[in-house]
Design a protein around this motif. Sequence first.
Motif, PDB file in Angstrom:
ATOM      1  N   UNK A 297      13.585  49.691  28.451  1.00 35.29           N
ATOM      2  CA  UNK A 297      13.743  51.129  28.258  1.00 35.29           C
ATOM      3  C   UNK A 297      12.659  51.668  27.326  1.00 35.29           C
ATOM      4  N   UNK A 298      12.375  50.973  26.247  1.00 35.13           N
ATOM      5  CA  UNK A 298      11.341  51.399  25.302  1.00 35.13           C
ATOM      6  C   UNK A 298       9.975  51.485  25.986  1.00 35.13           C
ATOM      7  N   UNK A 299       9.624  50.470  26.740  1.00 36.08           N
ATOM      8  CA  UNK A 299       8.330  50.451  27.430  1.00 36.08           C
ATOM      9  C   UNK A 299       8.258  51.587  28.447  1.00 36.08           C
ATOM     10  N   UNK A 300       9.334  51.810  29.177  1.00 38.25           N
ATOM     11  CA  UNK A 300       9.350  52.871  30.180  1.00 38.25           C
ATOM     12  C   UNK A 300       9.172  54.241  29.536  1.00 38.25           C
ATOM     13  N   UNK A 301       9.817  54.466  28.400  1.00 36.41           N
ATOM     14  CA  UNK A 301       9.734  55.771  27.748  1.00 36.41           C
ATOM     15  C   UNK A 301       8.405  55.984  27.045  1.00 36.41           C
ATOM     16  N   UNK A 302       7.765  54.927  26.606  1.00 34.56           N
ATOM     17  CA  UNK A 302       6.535  55.099  25.841  1.00 34.56           C
ATOM     18  C   UNK A 302       5.271  54.958  26.673  1.00 34.56           C
ATOM     19  N   UNK A 303       5.340  54.257  27.795  1.00 36.95           N
ATOM     20  CA  UNK A 303       4.115  54.051  28.572  1.00 36.95           C
ATOM     21  C   UNK A 303       4.231  54.478  30.023  1.00 36.95           C
TER      22      UNK A 303
ATOM     23  N   UNK B 219      14.825  55.754  33.203  1.00 38.22           N
ATOM     24  CA  UNK B 219      14.790  55.853  31.747  1.00 38.22           C
ATOM     25  C   UNK B 219      14.246  57.195  31.256  1.00 38.22           C
ATOM     26  N   UNK B 220      13.838  58.054  32.169  1.00 36.17           N
ATOM     27  CA  UNK B 220      13.192  59.306  31.795  1.00 36.17           C
ATOM     28  C   UNK B 220      14.192  60.304  31.245  1.00 36.17           C
ATOM     29  N   UNK B 221      13.769  61.031  30.227  1.00 35.82           N
ATOM     30  CA  UNK B 221      14.589  62.119  29.707  1.00 35.82           C
ATOM     31  C   UNK B 221      13.949  63.467  30.020  1.00 35.82           C
ATOM     32  N   UNK B 222      13.049  63.477  31.009  1.00 35.98           N
ATOM     33  CA  UNK B 222      12.367  64.695  31.437  1.00 35.98           C
ATOM     34  C   UNK B 222      13.301  65.532  32.295  1.00 35.98           C
ATOM     35  N   UNK B 223      13.346  66.831  32.014  1.00 36.16           N
ATOM     36  CA  UNK B 223      14.134  67.764  32.812  1.00 36.16           C
ATOM     37  C   UNK B 223      13.278  68.180  34.006  1.00 36.16           C
ATOM     38  N   UNK B 224      13.582  67.656  35.171  1.00 32.98           N
ATOM     39  CA  UNK B 224      12.776  67.875  36.367  1.00 32.98           C
ATOM     40  C   UNK B 224      12.709  69.357  36.738  1.00 32.98           C
ATOM     41  N   UNK B 225      13.823  70.052  36.642  1.00 30.01           N
ATOM     42  CA  UNK B 225      13.839  71.468  37.004  1.00 30.01           C
ATOM     43  C   UNK B 225      12.951  72.287  36.069  1.00 30.01           C
ATOM     44  N   UNK B 226      12.923  71.928  34.796  1.00 31.00           N
ATOM     45  CA  UNK B 226      12.063  72.626  33.832  1.00 31.00           C
ATOM     46  C   UNK B 226      10.584  72.430  34.184  1.00 31.00           C
TER      47      UNK B 226
END
Length: 69
Positions: A36-42, A50-57
């Motif tokens: 999870x750390x690697x996915x969020x940082x790289x 693992x993304x916390x990006x708001x796709x609609x935004x």
Amino acid sequence: MKENNKQKNSTDAGTDIDVVKEKNEQSGLSYNEVKEYIAKTSGGHGTSVYSDTNIEEVKTKNRPSAENQ
């Protein structure tokens, strides 16, 4: 002999379960925490879970506005 093992909280082989749990807590990140750390940082392939990006935004920001046309 099994009664004695239950009192000491150890396995039949004699491993002290409490000591193992304590060492695990002190050992750092788990395998899944590292992923999870690697996915969020790289970023990378297959990391969207693992993304916390708001796709609609993002879609809203990327839409052309009336001013830009």
